[in-house]
Scaffold this motif. Structure first.
Motif, PDB file in Angstrom:
ATOM      1  N   SER A   1       0.825  -1.211   0.000  1.00  0.00           N
ATOM      2  CA  SER A   1       0.000   0.000   0.000  1.00  0.00           C
ATOM      3  C   SER A   1       0.858   1.260   0.000  1.00  0.00           C
ATOM      4  CB  SER A   1      -0.970   0.005   1.193  1.00  0.00           C
ATOM      5  OG  SER A   1      -0.271   0.138   2.417  1.00  0.00           O
ATOM      6  N   THR A   2       2.004   1.222   0.644  1.00  0.00           N
ATOM      7  CA  THR A   2       2.904   2.373   0.654  1.00  0.00           C
ATOM      8  C   THR A   2       3.471   2.619  -0.743  1.00  0.00           C
ATOM      9  OG1 THR A   2       3.472   2.051   2.975  1.00  0.00           O
ATOM     10  CG2 THR A   2       5.027   3.330   1.643  1.00  0.00           C
ATOM     11  N   ILE A   3       3.863   1.553  -1.430  1.00  0.00           N
ATOM     12  CA  ILE A   3       4.374   1.690  -2.797  1.00  0.00           C
ATOM     13  C   ILE A   3       3.281   2.241  -3.711  1.00  0.00           C
ATOM     14  CG2 ILE A   3       5.168   0.384  -4.820  1.00  0.00           C
ATOM     15  CD1 ILE A   3       6.596  -1.491  -2.750  1.00  0.00           C
ATOM     16  N   MET A   4       2.077   1.701  -3.582  1.00  0.00           N
ATOM     17  CA  MET A   4       0.972   2.141  -4.438  1.00  0.00           C
ATOM     18  C   MET A   4       0.615   3.604  -4.189  1.00  0.00           C
ATOM     19  SD  MET A   4      -1.453  -1.252  -4.313  1.00  0.00           S
ATOM     20  CE  MET A   4      -2.775  -0.520  -5.265  1.00  0.00           C
ATOM     21  N   THR A   5       0.468   3.984  -2.915  1.00  0.00           N
ATOM     22  CA  THR A   5       0.078   5.360  -2.615  1.00  0.00           C
ATOM     23  C   THR A   5       1.183   6.346  -2.997  1.00  0.00           C
ATOM     24  OG1 THR A   5       0.763   5.159  -0.291  1.00  0.00           O
ATOM     25  CG2 THR A   5      -1.575   4.782  -0.799  1.00  0.00           C
ATOM     26  N   THR A   6       2.430   5.939  -2.844  1.00  0.00           N
ATOM     27  CA  THR A   6       3.534   6.815  -3.243  1.00  0.00           C
ATOM     28  C   THR A   6       3.473   7.094  -4.741  1.00  0.00           C
ATOM     29  OG1 THR A   6       4.935   6.035  -1.439  1.00  0.00           O
ATOM     30  CG2 THR A   6       6.045   7.061  -3.311  1.00  0.00           C
ATOM     31  N   ALA A   7       3.223   6.052  -5.527  1.00  0.00           N
ATOM     32  CA  ALA A   7       3.158   6.211  -6.983  1.00  0.00           C
ATOM     33  C   ALA A   7       2.001   7.120  -7.385  1.00  0.00           C
ATOM     34  CB  ALA A   7       3.031   4.848  -7.659  1.00  0.00           C
ATOM     35  N   TRP A   8       0.794   6.822  -6.913  1.00  0.00           N
ATOM     36  CA  TRP A   8      -0.327   7.653  -7.357  1.00  0.00           C
ATOM     37  C   TRP A   8      -0.295   9.028  -6.705  1.00  0.00           C
ATOM     38  CZ3 TRP A   8      -3.430   3.200  -5.159  1.00  0.00           C
ATOM     39  CH2 TRP A   8      -3.959   3.462  -3.896  1.00  0.00           C
ATOM     40  N   ASN A   9       0.281   9.159  -5.500  1.00  0.00           N
ATOM     41  CA  ASN A   9       0.388  10.485  -4.888  1.00  0.00           C
ATOM     42  C   ASN A   9       1.259  11.404  -5.734  1.00  0.00           C
ATOM     43  OD1 ASN A   9      -1.250   9.946  -2.714  1.00  0.00           O
ATOM     44  ND2 ASN A   9       0.412   9.668  -1.272  1.00  0.00           N
ATOM     45  N   PHE A  10       2.405  10.891  -6.219  1.00  0.00           N
ATOM     46  CA  PHE A  10       3.265  11.735  -7.045  1.00  0.00           C
ATOM     47  C   PHE A  10       2.499  12.237  -8.261  1.00  0.00           C
ATOM     48  CE2 PHE A  10       6.163  12.393 -10.596  1.00  0.00           C
ATOM     49  CZ  PHE A  10       6.970  13.394 -10.059  1.00  0.00           C
ATOM     50  N   LEU A  11       1.817  11.338  -8.937  1.00  0.00           N
ATOM     51  CA  LEU A  11       1.074  11.731 -10.141  1.00  0.00           C
ATOM     52  C   LEU A  11      -0.057  12.700  -9.819  1.00  0.00           C
ATOM     53  CD1 LEU A  11       0.998   8.271 -11.937  1.00  0.00           C
ATOM     54  CD2 LEU A  11       2.404  10.271 -12.514  1.00  0.00           C
ATOM     55  N   LEU A  12      -0.788  12.433  -8.752  1.00  0.00           N
ATOM     56  CA  LEU A  12      -1.893  13.319  -8.384  1.00  0.00           C
ATOM     57  C   LEU A  12      -1.397  14.668  -7.861  1.00  0.00           C
ATOM     58  CD1 LEU A  12      -4.351  10.724  -6.839  1.00  0.00           C
ATOM     59  CD2 LEU A  12      -4.676  12.048  -8.933  1.00  0.00           C
ATOM     60  N   TYR A  13      -0.311  14.689  -7.114  1.00  0.00           N
ATOM     61  CA  TYR A  13       0.261  15.963  -6.673  1.00  0.00           C
ATOM     62  C   TYR A  13       0.640  16.798  -7.893  1.00  0.00           C
ATOM     63  CZ  TYR A  13       1.070  14.428  -1.764  1.00  0.00           C
ATOM     64  OH  TYR A  13       0.956  14.006  -0.468  1.00  0.00           O
ATOM     65  N   LYS A  14       1.333  16.163  -8.832  1.00  0.00           N
ATOM     66  CA  LYS A  14       1.864  16.870 -10.001  1.00  0.00           C
ATOM     67  C   LYS A  14       0.765  17.347 -10.942  1.00  0.00           C
ATOM     68  CE  LYS A  14       5.107  16.232 -13.820  1.00  0.00           C
ATOM     69  NZ  LYS A  14       6.127  17.209 -13.535  1.00  0.00           N
ATOM     70  N   HIS A  15      -0.228  16.496 -11.205  1.00  0.00           N
ATOM     71  CA  HIS A  15      -1.212  16.793 -12.251  1.00  0.00           C
ATOM     72  C   HIS A  15      -2.579  17.254 -11.740  1.00  0.00           C
ATOM     73  CE1 HIS A  15       1.557  15.363 -15.259  1.00  0.00           C
ATOM     74  NE2 HIS A  15       1.739  14.257 -14.561  1.00  0.00           N
ATOM     75  N   TRP A  16      -2.795  17.248 -10.421  1.00  0.00           N
ATOM     76  CA  TRP A  16      -4.097  17.650  -9.906  1.00  0.00           C
ATOM     77  C   TRP A  16      -3.962  18.643  -8.750  1.00  0.00           C
ATOM     78  CZ3 TRP A  16      -7.217  15.349  -5.597  1.00  0.00           C
ATOM     79  CH2 TRP A  16      -8.530  15.846  -5.596  1.00  0.00           C
ATOM     80  N   ILE A  17      -3.261  18.271  -7.698  1.00  0.00           N
ATOM     81  CA  ILE A  17      -3.211  19.120  -6.507  1.00  0.00           C
ATOM     82  C   ILE A  17      -2.377  20.378  -6.733  1.00  0.00           C
ATOM     83  CG2 ILE A  17      -2.446  19.224  -4.099  1.00  0.00           C
ATOM     84  CD1 ILE A  17      -3.242  16.259  -3.868  1.00  0.00           C
ATOM     85  N   PHE A  18      -1.185  20.217  -7.277  1.00  0.00           N
ATOM     86  CA  PHE A  18      -0.285  21.359  -7.470  1.00  0.00           C
ATOM     87  C   PHE A  18      -0.129  21.732  -8.940  1.00  0.00           C
ATOM     88  CE2 PHE A  18       1.426  19.292  -3.513  1.00  0.00           C
ATOM     89  CZ  PHE A  18       0.905  20.230  -2.639  1.00  0.00           C
ATOM     90  N   LYS A  19      -1.092  21.374  -9.759  1.00  0.00           N
ATOM     91  CA  LYS A  19      -1.044  21.666 -11.188  1.00  0.00           C
ATOM     92  C   LYS A  19      -1.075  23.176 -11.395  1.00  0.00           C
ATOM     93  CE  LYS A  19      -3.592  20.908 -15.471  1.00  0.00           C
ATOM     94  NZ  LYS A  19      -4.793  20.297 -16.053  1.00  0.00           N
ATOM     95  N   PRO A  20      -0.123  23.682 -12.179  1.00  0.00           N
ATOM     96  CA  PRO A  20      -0.110  25.132 -12.423  1.00  0.00           C
ATOM     97  C   PRO A  20      -1.331  25.564 -13.228  1.00  0.00           C
ATOM     98  CG  PRO A  20       1.874  24.074 -13.320  1.00  0.00           C
ATOM     99  CD  PRO A  20       0.963  23.002 -12.838  1.00  0.00           C
TER     100      PRO A  20
END
Length: 148
Positions: A112-131
């Motif tokens: 679960s840590t590996i999975m959440t780390t992977a999708w967190n990076f993508l979601l941070y980059k493209h959704w949460i902190f998207k310019p």
């Protein structure tokens, strides 16, 4: 040589993301141990205090240091909180499924840590902190990139 390697690492969003996550974990565990073992705060109270403190640190550094975001703070914080809720539920399900299948909750926690780390990076980059569109520009190849 060391200076060149450190610049390469600091120029990499994924490396900064992992570093901030590692420091957040150390803050979480360290504060939990300090509160519980030194100040004798009950685990029921010490655990959420440590976790929420590390979440606040993680949000701030991921926003400022990792993704260098300039988008709306309140909107990105709400998205971040929604992701935290989703991650909490996903981790609970994954850990318990692994345990029910006899693979052990420990392996479930690692997965679960590996999975959440992977999708967190993508979601941070493209959704949460998207310019925002006004914060992006085109590079020489015509690719839209965040302004630095």
């Amino acid at each position: 040589m060391l200076k060149r390697h450190s610049k390469i690492v600091l120029d990499s969003e994924i490396a900064r993301f992992i570093m901030v996550g590692g420091v957040s974990f150390v803050i979480d565990l360290g504060l939990l141990m300090l509160l519980h073992e030194v100040f004798l705060v009950d685990l029921v109270l010490a655990t959420p205090i440590a976790f929420l403190t590390s979440l606040g640190f993680n949000y701030a550094l991921q926003r400022i240091f990792t993704f260098r975001a300039d988008n709306g703070k309140s909107v990105s914080f709400i998205k971040y909180c929604l992701l935290v809720v989703f991650n909490t539920l996903a981790i609970d399900v994954i850990v318990n499924v692994f345990d029910l299948l006899g693979a052990g909750y420990q392996l479930g926690k690692v997965v679960s840590t590996i999975m959440t780390t992977a999708w967190n990076f993508l979601l941070y980059k493209h959704w949460i902190f998207k310019p925002n569109a006004s914060e992006r520009e085109q590079n020489d190849e015509g690719v839209v990139v965040p302004r630095q």
